[in-house]
Motif scaffolding. Structure first.
Motif, PDB file in Angstrom:
ATOM      1  N   LYS A  74       0.836  -1.211   0.000  1.00  0.00           N
ATOM      2  CA  LYS A  74       0.000   0.000   0.000  1.00  0.00           C
ATOM      3  C   LYS A  74       0.869   1.258   0.000  1.00  0.00           C
ATOM      4  O   LYS A  74       0.540   2.240  -0.642  1.00  0.00           O
ATOM      5  N   ASN A  75       1.977   1.226   0.722  1.00  0.00           N
ATOM      6  CA  ASN A  75       2.857   2.390   0.769  1.00  0.00           C
ATOM      7  C   ASN A  75       3.508   2.656  -0.581  1.00  0.00           C
ATOM      8  O   ASN A  75       3.764   3.801  -0.945  1.00  0.00           O
ATOM      9  N   TYR A  76       3.786   1.587  -1.326  1.00  0.00           N
ATOM     10  CA  TYR A  76       4.460   1.757  -2.605  1.00  0.00           C
ATOM     11  C   TYR A  76       3.562   2.433  -3.627  1.00  0.00           C
ATOM     12  O   TYR A  76       4.041   2.959  -4.629  1.00  0.00           O
ATOM     13  N   LEU A  77       2.262   2.455  -3.393  1.00  0.00           N
ATOM     14  CA  LEU A  77       1.342   3.119  -4.310  1.00  0.00           C
ATOM     15  C   LEU A  77       1.522   4.634  -4.281  1.00  0.00           C
ATOM     16  O   LEU A  77       1.114   5.329  -5.195  1.00  0.00           O
ATOM     17  N   PHE A  78       2.137   5.129  -3.237  1.00  0.00           N
ATOM     18  CA  PHE A  78       2.282   6.567  -3.067  1.00  0.00           C
ATOM     19  C   PHE A  78       3.723   7.008  -3.290  1.00  0.00           C
ATOM     20  O   PHE A  78       4.280   7.774  -2.516  1.00  0.00           O
ATOM     21  N   ALA A  79       4.314   6.534  -4.363  1.00  0.00           N
ATOM     22  CA  ALA A  79       5.701   6.873  -4.675  1.00  0.00           C
ATOM     23  C   ALA A  79       5.825   8.308  -5.184  1.00  0.00           C
ATOM     24  O   ALA A  79       6.916   8.838  -5.258  1.00  0.00           O
ATOM     25  N   GLY A  80       4.701   8.920  -5.540  1.00  0.00           N
ATOM     26  CA  GLY A  80       4.721  10.312  -5.967  1.00  0.00           C
ATOM     27  C   GLY A  80       4.722  10.493  -7.472  1.00  0.00           C
ATOM     28  O   GLY A  80       4.114  11.405  -7.991  1.00  0.00           O
ATOM     29  N   SER A  81       5.429   9.631  -8.158  1.00  0.00           N
ATOM     30  CA  SER A  81       5.506   9.734  -9.616  1.00  0.00           C
ATOM     31  C   SER A  81       6.022   8.417 -10.168  1.00  0.00           C
ATOM     32  O   SER A  81       6.480   7.552  -9.416  1.00  0.00           O
ATOM     33  N   GLU A  82       5.992   8.299 -11.477  1.00  0.00           N
ATOM     34  CA  GLU A  82       6.521   7.085 -12.101  1.00  0.00           C
ATOM     35  C   GLU A  82       8.022   6.974 -11.837  1.00  0.00           C
ATOM     36  O   GLU A  82       8.533   5.890 -11.562  1.00  0.00           O
ATOM     37  N   GLY A  83       8.720   8.097 -11.871  1.00  0.00           N
ATOM     38  CA  GLY A  83      10.158   8.098 -11.585  1.00  0.00           C
ATOM     39  C   GLY A  83      10.443   7.685 -10.148  1.00  0.00           C
ATOM     40  O   GLY A  83      11.391   6.948  -9.878  1.00  0.00           O
ATOM     41  N   GLY A  84       9.610   8.167  -9.221  1.00  0.00           N
ATOM     42  CA  GLY A  84       9.770   7.790  -7.817  1.00  0.00           C
ATOM     43  C   GLY A  84       9.544   6.301  -7.611  1.00  0.00           C
ATOM     44  O   GLY A  84      10.261   5.647  -6.857  1.00  0.00           O
ATOM     45  N   ALA A  85       8.553   5.766  -8.301  1.00  0.00           N
ATOM     46  CA  ALA A  85       8.273   4.329  -8.197  1.00  0.00           C
ATOM     47  C   ALA A  85       9.425   3.515  -8.766  1.00  0.00           C
ATOM     48  O   ALA A  85       9.812   2.479  -8.200  1.00  0.00           O
ATOM     49  N   GLU A  86      10.000   3.980  -9.876  1.00  0.00           N
ATOM     50  CA  GLU A  86      11.132   3.265 -10.475  1.00  0.00           C
ATOM     51  C   GLU A  86      12.342   3.309  -9.539  1.00  0.00           C
ATOM     52  O   GLU A  86      13.027   2.294  -9.348  1.00  0.00           O
ATOM     53  N   THR A  87      12.586   4.446  -8.933  1.00  0.00           N
ATOM     54  CA  THR A  87      13.688   4.571  -7.981  1.00  0.00           C
ATOM     55  C   THR A  87      13.474   3.630  -6.795  1.00  0.00           C
ATOM     56  O   THR A  87      14.408   2.956  -6.355  1.00  0.00           O
ATOM     57  N   TRP A  88      12.241   3.582  -6.284  1.00  0.00           N
ATOM     58  CA  TRP A  88      11.949   2.697  -5.165  1.00  0.00           C
ATOM     59  C   TRP A  88      12.151   1.236  -5.563  1.00  0.00           C
ATOM     60  O   TRP A  88      12.691   0.447  -4.791  1.00  0.00           O
ATOM     61  N   ALA A  89      11.745   0.866  -6.768  1.00  0.00           N
ATOM     62  CA  ALA A  89      11.906  -0.519  -7.228  1.00  0.00           C
ATOM     63  C   ALA A  89      13.384  -0.898  -7.296  1.00  0.00           C
ATOM     64  O   ALA A  89      13.774  -1.995  -6.889  1.00  0.00           O
ATOM     65  N   ILE A  90      14.209   0.008  -7.788  1.00  0.00           N
ATOM     66  CA  ILE A  90      15.654  -0.247  -7.873  1.00  0.00           C
ATOM     67  C   ILE A  90      16.232  -0.397  -6.469  1.00  0.00           C
ATOM     68  O   ILE A  90      16.991  -1.330  -6.188  1.00  0.00           O
ATOM     69  N   LEU A  91      15.867   0.514  -5.581  1.00  0.00           N
ATOM     70  CA  LEU A  91      16.379   0.478  -4.211  1.00  0.00           C
ATOM     71  C   LEU A  91      15.933  -0.802  -3.494  1.00  0.00           C
ATOM     72  O   LEU A  91      16.743  -1.474  -2.844  1.00  0.00           O
ATOM     73  N   ALA A  92      14.664  -1.173  -3.637  1.00  0.00           N
ATOM     74  CA  ALA A  92      14.162  -2.394  -3.002  1.00  0.00           C
ATOM     75  C   ALA A  92      14.878  -3.620  -3.552  1.00  0.00           C
ATOM     76  O   ALA A  92      15.212  -4.543  -2.802  1.00  0.00           O
ATOM     77  N   SER A  93      15.161  -3.623  -4.853  1.00  0.00           N
ATOM     78  CA  SER A  93      15.883  -4.748  -5.456  1.00  0.00           C
ATOM     79  C   SER A  93      17.288  -4.857  -4.896  1.00  0.00           C
ATOM     80  O   SER A  93      17.767  -5.946  -4.586  1.00  0.00           O
ATOM     81  N   LEU A  94      17.979  -3.722  -4.776  1.00  0.00           N
ATOM     82  CA  LEU A  94      19.339  -3.736  -4.227  1.00  0.00           C
ATOM     83  C   LEU A  94      19.344  -4.191  -2.769  1.00  0.00           C
ATOM     84  O   LEU A  94      20.194  -4.989  -2.363  1.00  0.00           O
ATOM     85  N   ILE A  95      18.402  -3.699  -1.989  1.00  0.00           N
ATOM     86  CA  ILE A  95      18.339  -4.073  -0.568  1.00  0.00           C
ATOM     87  C   ILE A  95      18.085  -5.570  -0.420  1.00  0.00           C
ATOM     88  O   ILE A  95      18.783  -6.259   0.336  1.00  0.00           O
ATOM     89  N   ASN A  96      17.105  -6.089  -1.149  1.00  0.00           N
ATOM     90  CA  ASN A  96      16.779  -7.517  -1.009  1.00  0.00           C
ATOM     91  C   ASN A  96      17.861  -8.411  -1.597  1.00  0.00           C
ATOM     92  O   ASN A  96      18.121  -9.496  -1.080  1.00  0.00           O
ATOM     93  N   THR A  97      18.527  -7.965  -2.665  1.00  0.00           N
ATOM     94  CA  THR A  97      19.629  -8.744  -3.214  1.00  0.00           C
ATOM     95  C   THR A  97      20.792  -8.770  -2.234  1.00  0.00           C
ATOM     96  O   THR A  97      21.449  -9.802  -2.068  1.00  0.00           O
ATOM     97  N   ALA A  98      21.038  -7.657  -1.561  1.00  0.00           N
ATOM     98  CA  ALA A  98      22.081  -7.628  -0.532  1.00  0.00           C
ATOM     99  C   ALA A  98      21.747  -8.622   0.578  1.00  0.00           C
ATOM    100  O   ALA A  98      22.608  -9.400   1.003  1.00  0.00           O
ATOM    101  N   LYS A  99      20.502  -8.622   1.026  1.00  0.00           N
ATOM    102  CA  LYS A  99      20.092  -9.566   2.079  1.00  0.00           C
ATOM    103  C   LYS A  99      20.281 -11.008   1.630  1.00  0.00           C
ATOM    104  O   LYS A  99      20.752 -11.841   2.406  1.00  0.00           O
ATOM    105  N   LEU A 100      19.910 -11.301   0.380  1.00  0.00           N
ATOM    106  CA  LEU A 100      20.061 -12.665  -0.141  1.00  0.00           C
ATOM    107  C   LEU A 100      21.526 -13.095  -0.212  1.00  0.00           C
ATOM    108  O   LEU A 100      21.829 -14.277  -0.187  1.00  0.00           O
ATOM    109  N   ASN A 101      22.438 -12.124  -0.326  1.00  0.00           N
ATOM    110  CA  ASN A 101      23.868 -12.416  -0.387  1.00  0.00           C
ATOM    111  C   ASN A 101      24.545 -12.264   0.975  1.00  0.00           C
ATOM    112  O   ASN A 101      25.763 -12.143   1.053  1.00  0.00           O
ATOM    113  N   ASP A 102      23.739 -12.252   2.054  1.00  0.00           N
ATOM    114  CA  ASP A 102      24.246 -12.125   3.429  1.00  0.00           C
ATOM    115  C   ASP A 102      25.092 -10.875   3.621  1.00  0.00           C
ATOM    116  O   ASP A 102      26.161 -10.904   4.219  1.00  0.00           O
ATOM    117  N   ILE A 103      24.601  -9.762   3.098  1.00  0.00           N
ATOM    118  CA  ILE A 103      25.266  -8.473   3.232  1.00  0.00           C
ATOM    119  C   ILE A 103      24.327  -7.550   4.002  1.00  0.00           C
ATOM    120  O   ILE A 103      23.121  -7.520   3.733  1.00  0.00           O
TER     121      ILE A 103
END
Length: 147
Positions: A74-103
């Motif tokens: 629900k929070n991700y629906l309020f990214a503010g703009s398409e660019g904001g949503a894309e930035t959030w998607a990239i950041l979430a991907s990096l964070i979760n990939t780091a977690k998967l690699n025990d970082i």
């Protein structure tokens, strides 16, 4: 009443027989009928852990790992703009990939951003900042320091 008395010698096969008989007795559109239909349609997968000891009986590990995604939807629906949503998607991907690699994601992102801003990592070497490459480089540096 014992399980073996209720279902017969094999509680799993006996349970299947009980589900099949109840299914005939219940209206398919009732909540119980839908639950029984679901169980019968997925019987092989639901009982696979019996024959293969490597399979966990529950999926709590997976459910815990995806819970933050569900909570944040629900929070991700309020990214503010398409660019904001894309930035959030990239950041979430990096964070979760780091977690998967025990970082530790905070340590990883702090180091990566510092390296980009300072110019220590050139634009043609940004692929080296992906979590798995970053970890390999970090582990190599730590091994050199230990030697």
């Amino acid at each position: 009443m014992l399980v073996s008395e209720a279902f017969g010698a094999d509680p799993y096969d006996g349970g299947l027989c009980v589900f099949r008989s109840k299914r005939r007795d219940r209206v398919k559109k009732s909540g119980l009928g839908k639950a029984i239909s679901y169980t019968l349609n997925h019987w092989e997968g639901l009982t696979r852990f019996i024959d293969d000891g490597r399979i966990e009986i529950d999926s709590n590990t997976v459910e815990r790992s995806i819970k933050p995604i569900g909570l944040g939807k629900k929070n991700y629906l309020f990214a503010g703009s398409e660019g904001g949503a894309e930035t959030w998607a990239i950041l979430a991907s990096l964070i979760n990939t780091a977690k998967l690699n025990d970082i530790d994601p905070r340590h990883y992102l702090t180091n990566v951003l510092e390296r980009i801003v300072s110019g220590r990592t050139k634009i043609n070497r940004l692929h080296m900042l992906l979590p798995w490459n970053w970890k390999a480089e970090r582990d190599g540096s730590e091994a050199k320091l230990a030697a």
